[in-house]
Scaffold this active site. Structure first.
Site, PDB file in Angstrom:
ATOM      1  N   PRO A  90       0.808  -1.232   0.000  1.00 24.27           N
ATOM      2  CA  PRO A  90       0.000   0.000   0.000  1.00 24.27           C
ATOM      3  C   PRO A  90       0.835   1.272   0.000  1.00 24.27           C
ATOM      4  O   PRO A  90       0.356   2.332  -0.407  1.00 24.27           O
ATOM      5  CB  PRO A  90      -0.814  -0.123   1.301  1.00 24.27           C
ATOM      6  CG  PRO A  90      -0.862  -1.575   1.592  1.00 24.27           C
ATOM      7  CD  PRO A  90       0.433  -2.136   1.110  1.00 24.27           C
ATOM      8  N   GLU A 117       0.515  -7.768   9.037  1.00 25.21           N
ATOM      9  CA  GLU A 117       0.584  -6.327   9.263  1.00 25.21           C
ATOM     10  C   GLU A 117       1.509  -5.632   8.280  1.00 25.21           C
ATOM     11  O   GLU A 117       1.329  -4.467   7.935  1.00 25.21           O
ATOM     12  CB  GLU A 117       1.046  -6.052  10.700  1.00 25.21           C
ATOM     13  CG  GLU A 117       1.152  -4.585  11.074  1.00 25.21           C
ATOM     14  CD  GLU A 117      -0.196  -3.877  11.050  1.00 25.21           C
ATOM     15  OE1 GLU A 117      -0.203  -2.647  10.908  1.00 25.21           O
ATOM     16  OE2 GLU A 117      -1.227  -4.573  11.174  1.00 25.21           O
ATOM     17  N   ARG A 154      -1.538  -8.188 -21.336  1.00 26.45           N
ATOM     18  CA  ARG A 154      -2.331  -7.845 -22.520  1.00 26.45           C
ATOM     19  C   ARG A 154      -1.579  -6.920 -23.460  1.00 26.45           C
ATOM     20  O   ARG A 154      -1.967  -6.762 -24.619  1.00 26.45           O
ATOM     21  CB  ARG A 154      -3.670  -7.232 -22.111  1.00 26.45           C
ATOM     22  CG  ARG A 154      -3.572  -5.884 -21.446  1.00 26.45           C
ATOM     23  CD  ARG A 154      -4.927  -5.444 -20.886  1.00 26.45           C
ATOM     24  NE  ARG A 154      -5.974  -5.473 -21.879  1.00 26.45           N
ATOM     25  CZ  ARG A 154      -6.196  -4.505 -22.756  1.00 26.45           C
ATOM     26  NH1 ARG A 154      -5.422  -3.432 -22.765  1.00 26.45           N
ATOM     27  NH2 ARG A 154      -7.169  -4.597 -23.624  1.00 26.45           N
ATOM     28  N   ASP A 169      -7.257   2.152 -26.107  1.00 22.84           N
ATOM     29  CA  ASP A 169      -7.837   1.993 -24.783  1.00 22.84           C
ATOM     30  C   ASP A 169      -7.677   3.252 -23.949  1.00 22.84           C
ATOM     31  O   ASP A 169      -6.729   4.017 -24.111  1.00 22.84           O
ATOM     32  CB  ASP A 169      -7.145   0.832 -24.035  1.00 22.84           C
ATOM     33  CG  ASP A 169      -7.603  -0.523 -24.533  1.00 22.84           C
ATOM     34  OD1 ASP A 169      -8.633  -0.591 -25.198  1.00 22.84           O
ATOM     35  OD2 ASP A 169      -6.909  -1.512 -24.245  1.00 22.84           O
TER      36      ASP A 169
END
Length: 246
Positions: A90, A117, A154, A169
């Site tokens: 994160p 954690e 992709r 895209d």
């Protein structure tokens, strides 16, 4: 491309990584994805790969030694590849299309998916990239790794049947994709724009360019902050702003 994933829950990858474009890419040998359960490198007979943090604190930390051993096994299987080791965290850089384009240039990606954690800080000495998929917390790194793998694979040559579809895209050009339509030409009073059925390729291209810019301005204006607008796009943007005030 060789892709290795270190995970405590390898079964999570069975469906998403074996179907659709990613599954076909593996069938065509465009990419190969191996998932290693690094619990097999546990530090004791109880299968522990985590421990309490020095200095106290809530939760458990992923230990460095099982990760080291897992990476060494991968290195022994693929000694000649240049490896890019990606820590799903994160606190990492927020993943974007530009990251996917960069990863797609590499031959070997290794993803470390953590739980608990957090990580023993020494694990970071093994990684080349720290990546987050957004400002929120997931149970583990697996879902984030799948997102990064999907967006990257992709882009590989021959991974997608119609490679032209990739270049248009959203985010690939820096702007959101223009609206698209298919049959029927009218449905419950909603009509396909006449220009798209005109056969005039120049006008169609202009319409797509302006509508891509309009959608970006209306939905993600932040993308325009550092976008290098052409002279034509500047004209369109002024028209769009004027039209939005009407």
């Amino acid at each position: 491309m060789q892709i290795d994933v270190l995970s405590l829950f390898p079964e999570m990858f069975d469906g998403p990584m074996t179907t659709s474009i990613i599954g076909k890419a593996q069938e065509k040998k465009v990419a190969n994805i191996d998932v290693t359960d690094f619990r097999k490198f546990a530090v004791n007979k109880h299968g522990h790969v985590d421990d309490y943090p020095y200095g106290g604190g809530a939760g458990m930390l992923l230990r460095v030694d099982p990760i080291n051993d897992a990476l060494e096994e991968i290195n022994s299987k693929h000694p000649d590849t240049k490896k890019r080791v990606i820590l799903m965290d994160p606190a990492g850089e927020t993943f974007t299309q530009r990251h996917a384009e960069s990863f797609a240039q590499d031959d070997h990606l290794i993803f470390i998916c953590g739980h608990y954690e957090g990580y023993d800080e020494r694990i970071r000495s093994y990684v080349t990239d720290e990546i987050s998929v957004g400002d929120y917390v997931l149970t583990g790194g697996e879902l984030g790794a799948m997102i990064v793998i999907d967006a990257t694979v992709r882009l590989l040559d021959n991974a997608v049947g119609n490679e032209d579809s990739i270049t248009g895209d959203s985010f690939s050009t820096g702007l959101l994709e223009y609206p698209q339509y298919t049959r029927p030409p009218e449905y419950k009073g909603m009509k396909v724009p006449n220009v798209l059925m005109s056969g005039n390729h120049a006008k169609i291209a202009d319409w797509k360019g302006k509508e891509s810019l309009r959608r970006t301005y209306e939905r993600r204006p932040d993308l325009l902050d550092n976008y290098p607008l052409s002279n034509q796009q500047k004209v369109w943007l002024n028209e769009i702003k004027a039209e939005s005030k009407e």
